[in-house]
Design an enzyme around this catalytic site. Structure first.
Site, PDB file in Angstrom:
ATOM      1  N   SER A   1       0.873  -1.056  -0.048  1.00 21.41           N
ATOM      2  CA  SER A   1      -0.103   0.010  -0.075  1.00 21.41           C
ATOM      3  C   SER A   1       0.885   1.144  -0.019  1.00 21.41           C
ATOM      4  O   SER A   1       1.994   1.215  -0.570  1.00 21.41           O
ATOM      5  CB  SER A   1      -0.720  -0.032   1.283  1.00 21.41           C
ATOM      6  OG  SER A   1      -2.063   1.214   1.318  1.00 21.41           O
TER       7      SER A   1
ATOM      8  N   TYR B   1      -4.642   7.364  -7.684  1.00 28.64           N
ATOM      9  CA  TYR B   1      -3.493   6.599  -7.388  1.00 28.64           C
ATOM     10  C   TYR B   1      -3.622   6.284  -5.752  1.00 28.64           C
ATOM     11  O   TYR B   1      -3.436   5.065  -5.396  1.00 28.64           O
ATOM     12  CB  TYR B   1      -2.181   6.974  -7.659  1.00 28.64           C
ATOM     13  CG  TYR B   1      -1.049   6.197  -6.944  1.00 28.64           C
ATOM     14  CD1 TYR B   1      -0.702   5.105  -7.712  1.00 28.64           C
ATOM     15  CD2 TYR B   1      -0.381   6.712  -5.833  1.00 28.64           C
ATOM     16  CE1 TYR B   1       0.369   4.490  -7.306  1.00 28.64           C
ATOM     17  CE2 TYR B   1       0.673   5.813  -5.315  1.00 28.64           C
ATOM     18  CZ  TYR B   1       1.007   4.841  -5.847  1.00 28.64           C
ATOM     19  OH  TYR B   1       2.071   3.970  -5.543  1.00 28.64           O
TER      20      TYR B   1
ATOM     21  N   LYS C   1      -4.721   2.823  -3.347  1.00 35.20           N
ATOM     22  CA  LYS C   1      -3.943   2.331  -2.213  1.00 35.20           C
ATOM     23  C   LYS C   1      -4.864   2.075  -1.002  1.00 35.20           C
ATOM     24  O   LYS C   1      -4.761   1.241  -0.128  1.00 35.20           O
ATOM     25  CB  LYS C   1      -2.749   3.278  -1.700  1.00 35.20           C
ATOM     26  CG  LYS C   1      -1.914   3.249  -3.015  1.00 35.20           C
ATOM     27  CD  LYS C   1      -1.240   1.874  -3.260  1.00 35.20           C
ATOM     28  CE  LYS C   1      -0.083   1.899  -4.237  1.00 35.20           C
ATOM     29  NZ  LYS C   1       0.491   0.497  -4.566  1.00 35.20           N
TER      30      LYS C   1
END
Length: 362
Positions: A193, A216, A220
């Site tokens: 992550s 993005y 995560k």
């Protein structure tokens, strides 16, 4: 217990995103930290064969010059593009033919839709809050609404669904590890992550990040939640151990193209400044960044008592101002984990049908 030689142990590791700074260093640390007599197979992944061969050559050189392992080290490649579901299926098909088990699966995808830097915002944030500017930057520009050729959100598919579907397909190879390994070692899945995965980065009305300017970071956060929603069942039902990590902040190849020599070294100076002022997350080195992923793969053991190595937290690669590495853990807010997993599982069913139909037709 049957006695066996260390040389009888054969560990197989598959690293996605191998040709990134983090990917290479995960491979290096595995070679350095697995018992030297063990046989090790490193499976590198890439979208293209030349890149896969390049990665193998670089890791092989590291073993010959640095690790110098006593046991056999094999290299193989797996061509996979997580933004293409046919490619994911082909990768599963090839692995299933060649291997009976996989011991370590490192999910290190860093698909972005980056579109450069907002230089005005970058200068402003750097002048007003230099440490935040290299910890939680507000000036990275990302394209909105980018879809893959499969029609899904590109970043969602590349970082979240593609790898999740890949686990679904190769689960038998991961389940087999504990039966094949003479010492009963279970397979490990390591989801990578990010420090940048706040709950606010994910909207439950936009689980594929098609409307998000921070796709993005949203991906995560999704990884955090899918881990929280799946690790228990994987352990209890499938005999697979899953952990969640982040690499801290380090020099990443993927962002270099947006920097010139002055801005690159300016960024590096700020990284060191942040570290000297007490930030534990500015690892800078890819090798230090790879500490947490390899630590949970080789050392963390949930069966030793949940209080020591809980799977419900995130393990981070950290260091002090002198660059001496350590592991720091952080809590992960679980709100929404069931929604994320439900959405992913419904997509898995759809793609199982879709891919089966395509294979029949061809």
């Amino acid at each position: 217990n049957t006695l066996f030689n260390m040389s009888d142990i054969h560990k197989i590791a598959l690293i996605t995103g191998t040709s990134s700074n983090l990917g290479f260093n995960i491979a290096y640390r595995l070679l350095d930290q697995l018992p030297t007599e063990n046989r090790v197979t490193i499976i590198v992944t890439s979208r293209t064969l030349p890149k896969a061969k390049e990665s193998i050559a670089q890791i092989k050189k590291y073993n010959e010059t640095q690790s110098k392992r006593k046991g056999i080290v094999d290299f193989d490649y797996c061509l996979i593009d997580f933004t293409n579901m046919i490619s994911v299926y082909n990768a599963y098909y090839d692995l299933n033919k060649q291997y009976k088990k996989i011991d370590y699966l490192f999910l290190n995808s860093a698909q972005g839709a980056f579109d450069g830097l907002d230089w005005v915002e970058a200068i402003k944030q750097t002048l007003t809050d230099p440490i935040a500017s290299v910890t939680f930057p507000s000036y990275k520009l990302q394209k909105i609404g980018v879809r893959s050729q499969d029609g899904m959100g590109l970043v969602f598919q590349g970082n979240v669904f593609g790898p999740y579907y890949f686990i679904h397909k190769i689960k038998n190879l991961l389940q087999n590890a504990q039966n094949i390994n003479k010492n009963g070692d279970k397979a490990r899945i390591v989801w990578i992550s990010s420090l940048l995965s706040k709950p606010s980065y994910l909207s439950f009305n936009d689980l594929q990040f098609l409307k998000s300017p921070i796709s993005y970071e949203g991906s995560k956060r999704s990884i955090d939640l899918l881990h929280l929603g799946t690790y228990k069942e994987l352990y209890e039902k499938d005999g697979i151990i899953q952990y969640l990590v982040h690499p801290g902040i380090f020099t990443s190849f993927s962002f270099f193209k947006f920097l010139n020599v002055f801005t690159y070294y300016g960024m590096l100076i700020l990284f060191y400044l942040a570290r000297w002022l007490g930030s534990p997350w500015h690892n800078i080195s890819g090798y230090i960044a790879a500490n947490a992923p390899v630590y949970v793969a080789l050392k963390a053991d949930p069966s030793s008592g949940d209080s020591q190595f809980p799977q419900s937290i995130k393990y981070g690669s950290a260091c002090n101002y002198r660059g001496e590495e350590s592991i720091k853990t952080t809590e992960v807010a679980p709100v929404g984990k069931d929604d994320v997993v439900k959405n992913l599982n419904s997509l898995v069913k759809l793609w199982d049908i879709h891919l089966n139909d395509q294979i029949k037709n061809t």
